[in-house]
Design an enzyme around this catalytic site. Structure first.
Site, PDB file in Angstrom:
ATOM      1  N   ASP A   1       1.612   5.022   1.596  1.00  0.00           N
ATOM      2  CA  ASP A   1       1.360   6.003   2.645  1.00  0.00           C
ATOM      3  C   ASP A   1       1.935   7.340   2.208  1.00  0.00           C
ATOM      4  OD1 ASP A   1       0.322   3.943   4.197  1.00  0.00           O
ATOM      5  OD2 ASP A   1       2.267   3.488   5.085  1.00  0.00           O
TER       6      ASP A   1
ATOM      7  N   ASP B   1      11.371   4.302  12.375  1.00  0.00           N
ATOM      8  CA  ASP B   1      12.175   3.267  13.041  1.00  0.00           C
ATOM      9  C   ASP B   1      13.526   2.968  12.381  1.00  0.00           C
ATOM     10  OD1 ASP B   1      10.726   2.163  10.952  1.00  0.00           O
ATOM     11  OD2 ASP B   1       9.748   0.611  12.152  1.00  0.00           O
TER      12      ASP B   1
ATOM     13  N   ASP C   1       0.848  -1.184   0.000  1.00  0.00           N
ATOM     14  CA  ASP C   1       0.000   0.000   0.000  1.00  0.00           C
ATOM     15  C   ASP C   1       0.886   1.238   0.000  1.00  0.00           C
ATOM     16  OD1 ASP C   1       0.972   0.004   2.651  1.00  0.00           O
ATOM     17  OD2 ASP C   1      -0.778  -1.134   3.304  1.00  0.00           O
TER      18      ASP C   1
END
Ligand code: ATP
Ligand code: MG
Length: 444
Positions: A73, A147, A71
């Site tokens: 983002d 992260d 997907d």
């Protein structure tokens, strides 16, 4: 402004401000055509209204690695309300951090506003786990709170450039998974990153940078403080990543399974079903990689099957009738595991549908197969039976029979049936009203 400045001056953890690398398309080769139409339209519209907007995170990373993204983002400097105002089909969601879902055709694009570093404002629990951080920031701050370096890349489909604050492109090229900032601190803020590190490394074939790898084992127990539902989501992602076998192998290697992840204990500590469980994980990987659907119900049905078999056997040994014993065994296993694993009711119902079909698939007497094949969940039950046969739990002949039966026309199917034997009926009648129950009916 002043608050931001103070945050930077007084927090030793805040990243030193530095110019990001702006990597042109000639160097990274990610063309705007590989971005989904919806994500492109979303970015363009935001940009046309004077906002910064980029495709971020997993999609950029996967495209660079030559994989197709799940997907897309988008990250922007527009606030959720501003985003909401620009897209008719959109809604603001989330409490921990508010984001906007923009619906475009069949796509849902997740649009998040740049977040600030979590140096001061964030609310944490006593172990340092961040509970809430809802402060907006600039793009550089947003990059610093992600992260891994390979997850902090910002792709602009208009200019076809990648903005890279933390050498993520180079790390990906060198096949290294590196944490942004101090690994211990980042794991403490969010222990789920321990699992993400292993998943990302397994998925992309990366080596975890020694500084990020070293603390994993010693910090593993921090996972105890993570809410069960969040762990479940992360484990599910891992199991349906298409690299479950490799992920689990690495989790075991990093000492991340024992007693911390109930699901992994279930998977790895069953002497009886081990072969079956690994087979089913490999099967799930193959399905995912072939673009086929997998359901969590099917997956959990395989993971817990040998527990059900053991509980069922124990009950039968104590004289319970087979059919009620199976139901009681299923409930027993699910009651024990559903809470621990955060299995939802809906998934539990799917799991049971698959299990209940198993004895029915083993009973081919009379016209029963004709009815079983009409069951709504027959296909899942049959796939499950194939795995059981492959693991040696049931005869291969049984699975082959069903495979032929599915392909056969009505006439051929009728010819395949085993006629009901008279004596079997007689015996059944005699036992009625007590005794050991009736297996033939039990399987109906
Ligand atoms: P995939 O979707 O393929 O599993 P992903 O990297 O897109 O991988 P998401 O969970 O969709 O993972 O998160 C999107 C992005 O948000 C990540 O790339 C990362 O930049 C950031 N992110 C997600 N989870 C965390 C976390 N626990 N800590 C910091 N940043 C995170
Ligand atoms: Mg993602």
């Amino acid at each position: 402004m002043i608050r931001k400045l103070l945050r930077r001056v007084f927090s030793k953890d805040a990243p030193a401000s530095h110019e990001p690398a702006l990597i042109p398309v000639a160097k990274h080769h990610v063309r705007r055509e590989s971005i989904s139409p919806g994500a492109r339209r979303t970015v363009t519209r935001l940009q046309e209204h004077g906002h910064l907007a980029y495709v971020v995170g997993g999609a950029v990373r996967d495209l660079l690695a030559g994989l197709s993204p799940k997907d897309f983002d988008v990250a922007t400097d527009a606030t959720p309300e501003q985003v909401r105002g620009l897209f008719r089909r959109s809604r603001i969601i989330g409490r921990r951090f508010r984001i906007v879902h923009v619906m475009d055709g069949g796509e849902t694009i997740e649009v998040s506003t740049f977040r600030a570093g979590i140096a001061h404002e964030a609310e944490t629990d006593e172990h340092g786990r961040v509970l809430r951080d809802n402060v907006f920031g600039n793009m550089e701050e947003d990059a610093a709170r992600r992260d891994f370096t390979i997850n902090a890349l910002y792709y602009d489909p208009t200019a076809e450039t990648i903005t890279d604050f933390h050498h993520g492109v180079a790390d990906l090229k060198q096949k290294t998974l590196r944490i942004i900032g101090d690994p211990r601190k980042r794991y403490r803020e969010d222990p789920v990153r321990l699992l993400r590190a292993v998943r990302m490394a397994a998925k992309l074939g990366l080596a975890i940078d020694p500084a990020a790898r070293a603390p994993i084992r010693e910090m593993a127990e921090l996972l105890e403080n993570v809410p069960a539902a969040r762990l479940f989501d992360e484990m599910l992602k891992l199991l349906i990543s298409g690299h479950a076998v490799e992920c689990l192998r690495q989790l075991r290697e990093e000492g991340l399974h024992h007693g911390l992840l109930p699901l992994l204990d279930v998977i790895m500590e069953q002497p009886l079903g081990e072969r079956f469980v690994w087979l089913s994980l490999a099967n799930t990987d193959a399905r995912v990689n072939a673009g086929k659907r997998t359901s969590p119900g099917f997956l959990f049905a395989t993971l817990l099957w040998h527990e059900v078999l053991a509980a069922w056997e124990a009950r039968k040994e104590q004289g319970e009738m087979p059919f009620p014993a199976l139901h009681a065994a299923m409930d027993e296993v699910l009651d024990l595991q559903a809470g621990k694993l955060a299995i939802t009711r809906r998934i539990a119902a799917d799991i049971k549908d698959i299990w209940v079909l198993q004895p029915r698939l083993e009973n081919r007497v009379g016209r029963r197969p004709l009815r079983v094949v009409e069951q709504p969940r027959f296909k899942a039950g049959y796939d499950f039976l194939l795995l059981r046969a492959e693991s040696g739990e049931v005869e291969a002949e049984l699975a082959e029979w069903w495979t032929r039966f599915i392909d056969a026309n009505t006439e051929e199917r009728l010819a395949m049936l085993t006629p009901e034997k008279k004596p079997a009926r007689k015996r059944r009648r005699r036992r009625k009203g007590g005794g050991e129950g009736n297996e033939a009916e039990a399987a109906e």
